[in-house]
Scaffold this active site. Structure first.
Site, PDB file in Angstrom:
ATOM      1  N   ARG A 111       0.809  -1.215   0.000  1.00  0.00           N
ATOM      2  CA  ARG A 111       0.000   0.000   0.000  1.00  0.00           C
ATOM      3  C   ARG A 111       0.846   1.271   0.000  1.00  0.00           C
ATOM      4  O   ARG A 111       0.298   2.369  -0.171  1.00  0.00           O
ATOM      5  CB  ARG A 111      -0.884   0.039   1.260  1.00  0.00           C
ATOM      6  CG  ARG A 111      -2.247  -0.600   1.178  1.00  0.00           C
ATOM      7  CD  ARG A 111      -3.294   0.216   0.438  1.00  0.00           C
ATOM      8  NE  ARG A 111      -3.216   1.636   0.653  1.00  0.00           N
ATOM      9  CZ  ARG A 111      -3.744   2.279   1.695  1.00  0.00           C
ATOM     10  NH1 ARG A 111      -4.394   1.615   2.625  1.00  0.00           N
ATOM     11  NH2 ARG A 111      -3.635   3.586   1.798  1.00  0.00           N
TER      12      ARG A 111
ATOM     13  N   TYR B 247     -22.001   9.434   7.675  1.00  0.00           N
ATOM     14  CA  TYR B 247     -20.848  10.115   7.093  1.00  0.00           C
ATOM     15  C   TYR B 247     -21.294  11.237   6.155  1.00  0.00           C
ATOM     16  O   TYR B 247     -20.715  12.330   6.159  1.00  0.00           O
ATOM     17  CB  TYR B 247     -19.972   9.115   6.333  1.00  0.00           C
ATOM     18  CG  TYR B 247     -19.147   8.230   7.232  1.00  0.00           C
ATOM     19  CD1 TYR B 247     -18.134   8.762   8.024  1.00  0.00           C
ATOM     20  CD2 TYR B 247     -19.390   6.866   7.301  1.00  0.00           C
ATOM     21  CE1 TYR B 247     -17.382   7.952   8.854  1.00  0.00           C
ATOM     22  CE2 TYR B 247     -18.638   6.050   8.134  1.00  0.00           C
ATOM     23  CZ  TYR B 247     -17.641   6.597   8.910  1.00  0.00           C
ATOM     24  OH  TYR B 247     -16.896   5.803   9.741  1.00  0.00           O
TER      25      TYR B 247
END
Length: 362
Positions: free
Chosen positions: A53, A164
């Site tokens: 990553r 959210y």
């Protein structure tokens, strides 16, 4: 809710899936040894994850099929768990339909224009499978590698996604979310219906491509009392789970939330086959609340992974004992793996579980 291709029933995908312990437990059967996987098993606790990553943003990582495949497989290789969980994030489908957002390191999802009015609903179109061809490719790559190991599809539940969107990011009290839900119930219902379509379509694409189980995460719904959950949230979550059942009724549906002890029966009634239980409630008690009618998943406290092995071994054993009193049990944590967790602790948990036969502690 159309898909671009028909689903292949689980039993026809790979003959070995018929005997997969996780799927057996989800069917309320008792495999010889309790199946195990971990929420966030593919993530920051793994050094191999951090390597692949490095320099790649989270949302970009979730849309690269080869990278998704590698990350999803890492814990299966390292721990020998009984299932892979599709590497993604709950806001991936929102980004796919055009919602302006990003995942900020150390913060979480941040929304460019928080949801406030009816006009904002127009900025959240329905999800069409053509918007996420990479998800199909990722799942197909994964199932080809996994063979008889189930892949669990992944999506966020409408309430958590709405929180959210309305708050603009993570929130401790969900004040704006609750205010909208109570003050403008029609707008709230329309928002959750739209999010139900998005999450349902996201899961259907994964199932149609080969996922053999799904988990719907409702991380923040424990902030609601039962009556409000039933009236304001349950119908939308039920629509998501029904979208999977309509496509393939043989695919087990796992429903998980945090601090949801009082909501468990209602979450099950939304259409779950397996109910995820966080670490605050013993599995035996959770199963009693569920009327002994559902398999349960959980629920070792993730903090125990930092404890000495002798403590961890005993708590794994007590979790197995408690879970064995339910009609079916999938061993998991009561929340996700913490970033600083030693991977060897997770391997120790898996090895400990493998040392106990269900018949020995039922």
């Amino acid at each position: 809710m159309p898909t671009e291709f028909p689903a292949l029933p689980v039993a026809a995908r790979d003959p070995r899936l018929r005997d997969a312990p996780l799927l057996a437990a989800a069917r309320r059967e008792q495999p010889a040894v309790a199946p195990v996987w971990f929420m966030r098993q593919a993530g920051r606790s793994l050094p191999e994850y951090r390597r692949v990553r490095e320099g790649i943003a989270m949302l970009d990582s979730c849309r690269r099929p080869e990278l998704v495949t590698e990350i999803t497989l890492q814990p299966v290789r390292r721990y020998g768990v009984d299932a892979a969980i599709f590497f993604s994030d709950i806001v991936v489908p929102l980004k796919a339909v055009g919602v302006g957002l990003d995942i900020k390191p150390g913060i979480g999802p941040v929304i460019e224009q928080p949801f406030r009015t009816w006009a904002d609903l127009d900025r959240i179109p329905e999800l069409d499978p053509s918007m996420i061809p990479d998800i199909t490719e990722s799942v197909r790559l994964l199932t080809a590698e996994l063979g008889g190991t189930p892949l669990i599809g992944f999506a966020g539940a409408p309430f958590t996604l709405a929180s959210y969107l309305v708050e603009g990011g993570p929130s401790r009290d969900l004040a704006r979310t609750k205010a909208l839900m109570y003050a403008e119930p029609d707008l709230w219902r329309a928002l959750l219906d739209r999010l139900a379509q998005i999450s349902g379509a996201f899961l259907r694409v994964q199932v149609a491509a080969g996922a053999s189980a799904v988990q719907l995460f409702d991380s923040w719904v424990g902030a609601l009392p039962l009556a409000d959950y039933r009236s304001h949230v349950q119908p939308a979550s039920a629509a998501v789970l029904a979208a999977v059942k309509d496509l393939d009724p043989t695919v087990p549906r796992i429903h998980f939330g945090v601090q949801t002890g009082e909501l468990l029966p209602a979450m099950a009634e939304a259409g779950a086959d397996v109910v995820g239980v966080d670490f605050r409630l013993p599995l035996e008690e959770a199963s009693e609340r569920l009327g002994q009618r559902y398999a349960v998943q959980g629920n070792l406290d993730p903090a125990l992974l930092f404890a000495p092995h002798e403590v961890l071994r005993e708590r794994v054993r007590s979790t197995l004992l408690s879970g064995a009193l339910a009609p079916g049990h999938i061993f998991n944590l009561g929340h996700g793996v913490m970033p600083g967790t030693d991977p060897d602790a997770l391997k120790f948990v898996v090895d400990t579980i493998r040392s106990y036969k269900i018949a020995e502690y039922r």
